[in-house]
Design a protein around this motif. Structure first.
Motif, PDB file in Angstrom:
ATOM      1  N   ALA A   1     111.330 -88.061  -5.398  1.00 32.90           N
ATOM      2  CA  ALA A   1     110.233 -88.516  -4.540  1.00 32.90           C
ATOM      3  C   ALA A   1     108.883 -88.335  -5.236  1.00 32.90           C
ATOM      4  O   ALA A   1     108.002 -89.200  -5.137  1.00 32.90           O
ATOM      5  CB  ALA A   1     110.257 -87.745  -3.220  1.00 32.90           C
ATOM      6  N   ASP A   2     108.719 -87.197  -5.949  1.00 29.81           N
ATOM      7  CA  ASP A   2     107.447 -86.914  -6.623  1.00 29.81           C
ATOM      8  C   ASP A   2     107.267 -87.722  -7.902  1.00 29.81           C
ATOM      9  O   ASP A   2     106.148 -88.096  -8.251  1.00 29.81           O
ATOM     10  CB  ASP A   2     107.354 -85.417  -6.955  1.00 29.81           C
ATOM     11  CG  ASP A   2     107.297 -84.542  -5.714  1.00 29.81           C
ATOM     12  OD1 ASP A   2     106.995 -85.087  -4.638  1.00 29.81           O
ATOM     13  OD2 ASP A   2     107.560 -83.330  -5.832  1.00 29.81           O
ATOM     14  N   GLN A   3     108.366 -87.963  -8.627  1.00 27.51           N
ATOM     15  CA  GLN A   3     108.315 -88.656  -9.925  1.00 27.51           C
ATOM     16  C   GLN A   3     109.367 -89.765  -9.940  1.00 27.51           C
ATOM     17  O   GLN A   3     110.415 -89.631 -10.584  1.00 27.51           O
ATOM     18  CB  GLN A   3     108.578 -87.658 -11.061  1.00 27.51           C
ATOM     19  CG  GLN A   3     107.655 -86.465 -11.099  1.00 27.51           C
ATOM     20  CD  GLN A   3     106.278 -86.836 -11.622  1.00 27.51           C
ATOM     21  OE1 GLN A   3     106.129 -87.775 -12.402  1.00 27.51           O
ATOM     22  NE2 GLN A   3     105.266 -86.090 -11.215  1.00 27.51           N
ATOM     23  N   PRO A   4     109.148 -90.875  -9.217  1.00 24.61           N
ATOM     24  CA  PRO A   4     110.182 -91.912  -9.092  1.00 24.61           C
ATOM     25  C   PRO A   4     110.577 -92.563 -10.412  1.00 24.61           C
ATOM     26  O   PRO A   4     111.664 -93.114 -10.530  1.00 24.61           O
ATOM     27  CB  PRO A   4     109.536 -92.936  -8.133  1.00 24.61           C
ATOM     28  CG  PRO A   4     108.071 -92.668  -8.219  1.00 24.61           C
ATOM     29  CD  PRO A   4     107.938 -91.199  -8.467  1.00 24.61           C
ATOM     30  N   GLN A   5     109.704 -92.497 -11.412  1.00 23.53           N
ATOM     31  CA  GLN A   5     110.013 -93.113 -12.699  1.00 23.53           C
ATOM     32  C   GLN A   5     110.818 -92.194 -13.608  1.00 23.53           C
ATOM     33  O   GLN A   5     111.298 -92.610 -14.670  1.00 23.53           O
ATOM     34  CB  GLN A   5     108.696 -93.515 -13.410  1.00 23.53           C
ATOM     35  CG  GLN A   5     107.961 -92.384 -14.113  1.00 23.53           C
ATOM     36  CD  GLN A   5     107.294 -91.391 -13.166  1.00 23.53           C
ATOM     37  OE1 GLN A   5     107.238 -91.623 -11.960  1.00 23.53           O
ATOM     38  NE2 GLN A   5     106.785 -90.287 -13.703  1.00 23.53           N
ATOM     39  N   LEU A   6     111.009 -90.958 -13.179  1.00 27.74           N
ATOM     40  CA  LEU A   6     111.642 -89.956 -14.032  1.00 27.74           C
ATOM     41  C   LEU A   6     113.158 -90.004 -13.893  1.00 27.74           C
ATOM     42  O   LEU A   6     113.695 -89.988 -12.793  1.00 27.74           O
ATOM     43  CB  LEU A   6     111.126 -88.572 -13.643  1.00 27.74           C
ATOM     44  CG  LEU A   6     111.466 -87.412 -14.568  1.00 27.74           C
ATOM     45  CD1 LEU A   6     110.883 -87.651 -15.954  1.00 27.74           C
ATOM     46  CD2 LEU A   6     110.931 -86.110 -13.991  1.00 27.74           C
ATOM     47  N   ALA A   7     113.840 -90.065 -15.024  1.00 27.02           N
ATOM     48  CA  ALA A   7     115.307 -90.038 -15.030  1.00 27.02           C
ATOM     49  C   ALA A   7     115.778 -88.659 -15.484  1.00 27.02           C
ATOM     50  O   ALA A   7     115.045 -87.922 -16.142  1.00 27.02           O
ATOM     51  CB  ALA A   7     115.855 -91.106 -15.977  1.00 27.02           C
ATOM     52  N   PHE A   8     116.997 -88.303 -15.102  1.00 26.21           N
ATOM     53  CA  PHE A   8     117.540 -87.021 -15.540  1.00 26.21           C
ATOM     54  C   PHE A   8     118.988 -87.191 -15.988  1.00 26.21           C
ATOM     55  O   PHE A   8     119.704 -88.085 -15.547  1.00 26.21           O
ATOM     56  CB  PHE A   8     117.429 -85.960 -14.439  1.00 26.21           C
ATOM     57  CG  PHE A   8     118.035 -86.348 -13.114  1.00 26.21           C
ATOM     58  CD1 PHE A   8     119.408 -86.222 -12.894  1.00 26.21           C
ATOM     59  CD2 PHE A   8     117.242 -86.818 -12.095  1.00 26.21           C
ATOM     60  CE1 PHE A   8     119.961 -86.579 -11.684  1.00 26.21           C
ATOM     61  CE2 PHE A   8     117.789 -87.184 -10.870  1.00 26.21           C
ATOM     62  CZ  PHE A   8     119.149 -87.062 -10.665  1.00 26.21           C
ATOM     63  N   ASP A   9     119.391 -86.314 -16.887  1.00 23.03           N
ATOM     64  CA  ASP A   9     120.756 -86.262 -17.394  1.00 23.03           C
ATOM     65  C   ASP A   9     121.301 -84.898 -17.001  1.00 23.03           C
ATOM     66  O   ASP A   9     120.881 -83.873 -17.536  1.00 23.03           O
ATOM     67  CB  ASP A   9     120.767 -86.449 -18.918  1.00 23.03           C
ATOM     68  CG  ASP A   9     122.161 -86.309 -19.509  1.00 23.03           C
ATOM     69  OD1 ASP A   9     123.141 -86.461 -18.759  1.00 23.03           O
ATOM     70  OD2 ASP A   9     122.269 -86.050 -20.722  1.00 23.03           O
ATOM     71  N   LEU A  10     122.219 -84.871 -16.027  1.00 21.05           N
ATOM     72  CA  LEU A  10     122.666 -83.626 -15.414  1.00 21.05           C
ATOM     73  C   LEU A  10     124.018 -83.189 -15.962  1.00 21.05           C
ATOM     74  O   LEU A  10     124.952 -83.981 -16.054  1.00 21.05           O
ATOM     75  CB  LEU A  10     122.756 -83.793 -13.900  1.00 21.05           C
ATOM     76  CG  LEU A  10     123.254 -82.594 -13.105  1.00 21.05           C
ATOM     77  CD1 LEU A  10     122.255 -81.446 -13.208  1.00 21.05           C
ATOM     78  CD2 LEU A  10     123.479 -82.984 -11.647  1.00 21.05           C
ATOM     79  N   LYS A  11     124.100 -81.910 -16.303  1.00 13.43           N
ATOM     80  CA  LYS A  11     125.363 -81.314 -16.728  1.00 13.43           C
ATOM     81  C   LYS A  11     125.639 -80.086 -15.867  1.00 13.43           C
ATOM     82  O   LYS A  11     124.751 -79.268 -15.640  1.00 13.43           O
ATOM     83  CB  LYS A  11     125.316 -80.917 -18.205  1.00 13.43           C
ATOM     84  CG  LYS A  11     125.242 -82.095 -19.154  1.00 13.43           C
ATOM     85  CD  LYS A  11     125.188 -81.649 -20.603  1.00 13.43           C
ATOM     86  CE  LYS A  11     125.247 -82.846 -21.551  1.00 13.43           C
ATOM     87  NZ  LYS A  11     124.102 -83.760 -21.360  1.00 13.43           N
ATOM     88  N   ILE A  12     126.871 -79.967 -15.377  1.00 10.88           N
ATOM     89  CA  ILE A  12     127.277 -78.834 -14.561  1.00 10.88           C
ATOM     90  C   ILE A  12     128.350 -78.058 -15.321  1.00 10.88           C
ATOM     91  O   ILE A  12     129.327 -78.639 -15.800  1.00 10.88           O
ATOM     92  CB  ILE A  12     127.823 -79.301 -13.198  1.00 10.88           C
ATOM     93  CG1 ILE A  12     126.735 -80.065 -12.434  1.00 10.88           C
ATOM     94  CG2 ILE A  12     128.323 -78.120 -12.376  1.00 10.88           C
ATOM     95  CD1 ILE A  12     127.211 -80.686 -11.150  1.00 10.88           C
ATOM     96  N   GLY A  13     128.140 -76.768 -15.480  1.00 11.58           N
ATOM     97  CA  GLY A  13     129.099 -75.963 -16.231  1.00 11.58           C
ATOM     98  C   GLY A  13     128.958 -74.495 -15.901  1.00 11.58           C
ATOM     99  O   GLY A  13     128.147 -74.099 -15.058  1.00 11.58           O
ATOM    100  N   THR A  14     129.753 -73.688 -16.555  1.00  9.71           N
ATOM    101  CA  THR A  14     129.634 -72.239 -16.380  1.00  9.71           C
ATOM    102  C   THR A  14     128.383 -71.752 -17.103  1.00  9.71           C
ATOM    103  O   THR A  14     127.805 -72.463 -17.930  1.00  9.71           O
ATOM    104  CB  THR A  14     130.863 -71.518 -16.952  1.00  9.71           C
ATOM    105  OG1 THR A  14     130.888 -71.687 -18.384  1.00  9.71           O
ATOM    106  CG2 THR A  14     132.155 -72.067 -16.354  1.00  9.71           C
ATOM    107  N   THR A  15     127.986 -70.526 -16.801  1.00  5.67           N
ATOM    108  CA  THR A  15     126.801 -69.968 -17.451  1.00  5.67           C
ATOM    109  C   THR A  15     126.985 -69.920 -18.962  1.00  5.67           C
ATOM    110  O   THR A  15     126.055 -70.223 -19.718  1.00  5.67           O
ATOM    111  CB  THR A  15     126.500 -68.568 -16.887  1.00  5.67           C
ATOM    112  OG1 THR A  15     126.116 -68.700 -15.511  1.00  5.67           O
ATOM    113  CG2 THR A  15     125.369 -67.894 -17.642  1.00  5.67           C
ATOM    114  N   ASP A  16     128.165 -69.552 -19.434  1.00  4.42           N
ATOM    115  CA  ASP A  16     128.422 -69.506 -20.877  1.00  4.42           C
ATOM    116  C   ASP A  16     128.310 -70.889 -21.501  1.00  4.42           C
ATOM    117  O   ASP A  16     127.767 -71.051 -22.600  1.00  4.42           O
ATOM    118  CB  ASP A  16     129.805 -68.920 -21.161  1.00  4.42           C
ATOM    119  CG  ASP A  16     129.855 -67.415 -20.938  1.00  4.42           C
ATOM    120  OD1 ASP A  16     128.780 -66.785 -20.873  1.00  4.42           O
ATOM    121  OD2 ASP A  16     130.966 -66.865 -20.810  1.00  4.42           O
TER     122      ASP A  16
END
Length: 305
Positions: free
Chosen positions: A116-131
């Motif tokens: 909502a704040d930065q509509p032009q901003l894209a992100f690349d999300l990774k989900i994993g363990t802390t290690d």
């Protein structure tokens, strides 16, 4: 050092074999060997050691240090090539890494606010363990990461973000008592996060302090932990906020005469990625954290009866 030499080095490290790397790069094996030798001469130390059993190669300590810098340089080179082909500069997505509990509890609220704040901003999300996130952060493959500890070395900025209030969680159909003793829960066995995680170690410390022994199964997936609890396979230790927001009628937070300590969450960010996009992501993250209840953010002492 030339870009060709560094890309050759990265391919050998990836393949673990100079012959295979030469085929991937479409050059002769002698060319690969020469490029690696030139790099080693400039660094002043061997970058690979030969593995007798597999006839392959593995990175030395010097090689691992060079790999971090070379990976980042290769990414920049790829970005410049892409921009040249397009004839314009394109914004790079923010590379974000989070652990499973964060992803399930409040990742959506953060990214929705960021969108909502930065509509032009894209992100690349990774989900994993802390290690896993630690390795990605140190390797220069993440800009921001949230885990149960601060990541990396001096090029990475670390700050404590919040704390997660932990709870014992059971099956709503199976666990109907108003309150349980830790001994009663221990008799059923526990399900918690992966071995050597802060949550697993805290649970073991609590059992040891009470003089109890229990089966403790470790699982790296929040989804798998929830399914095991639903099927009555044991009692889980999960963030209270995660369970409350899941609104799953098959789960129940269990009152117990011994409480789990809150688990800290740390935000790590690369000091060399102080762009406006990264700053905006951090600002929206802290805004979401500030919206959490004071109970969730404030460390709470362990209670015993």
């Amino acid at each position: 050092m030339t870009l060709d030499e560094l890309e050759c080095f990265l391919e050998v490290a990836k393949q673990g074999n100079m012959t295979v790397a030469a085929k991937v790069l479409h050059v002769g094996q002698a060319t690969v060997s020469e490029r690696i030798q030139r790099l080693e001469a400039q660094v002043g130390s061997p970058l690979f050691e030969r593995l007798a059993r597999t006839r392959g190669v593995a990175l030395t300590l010097a090689g691992k240090r060079l790999h971090v810098a070379a990976s980042r340089l290769a990414e920049v080179a790829d970005e410049l090539r892409a921009e040249t082909r397009l004839g314009r500069s394109t914004p790079k997505p923010i590379r974000i890494g989070v652990n499973g509990p964060v992803a399930h509890a409040w990742l959506g609220g953060w990214l929705a606010r960021l969108r909502a704040d930065q509509p032009q901003l894209a992100f690349d999300l990774k989900i994993g363990t802390t290690d896993e996130l630690d390795a990605l952060m140190v390797g220069g493959r993440l800009d921001l990461a949230i885990g149960t500890r601060g990541f990396g070395y001096r090029a990475i900025e670390r700050q404590e973000l919040t704390t997660q209030q932990m709870a014992f969680v059971g099956s709503a159909a199976r666990h109907t008592k108003a309150e349980y003793t830790l001994s009663e829960l221990a008799a059923e066995g526990f399900i918690t996060f992966q071995m050597r995680s802060i949550v697993q170690l805290e649970l073991q410390d609590l059992l040891r302090a009470e003089g109890l022994e229990a089966r403790v199964d470790t699982v790296s997936s929040v989804f798998a932990i929830v399914r095991l609890v639903e099927e009555g396979a044991g009692v889980a230790t999960l963030p209270r906020l995660l369970v409350e927001r899941a609104n799953n009628p098959r789960l129940r937070v269990l009152r117990c005469n011994a409480e789990l300590r809150p688990v800290p969450l740390w935000l790590s960010s690369r000091a060399d990625r102080s762009s406006r996009a990264v700053s905006a992501a951090k600002d929206s993250l802290f805004a979401v954290v500030n919206d959490l209840t004071p109970l969730e953010r404030r460390p709470k002492p362990r209670r015993k009866r």
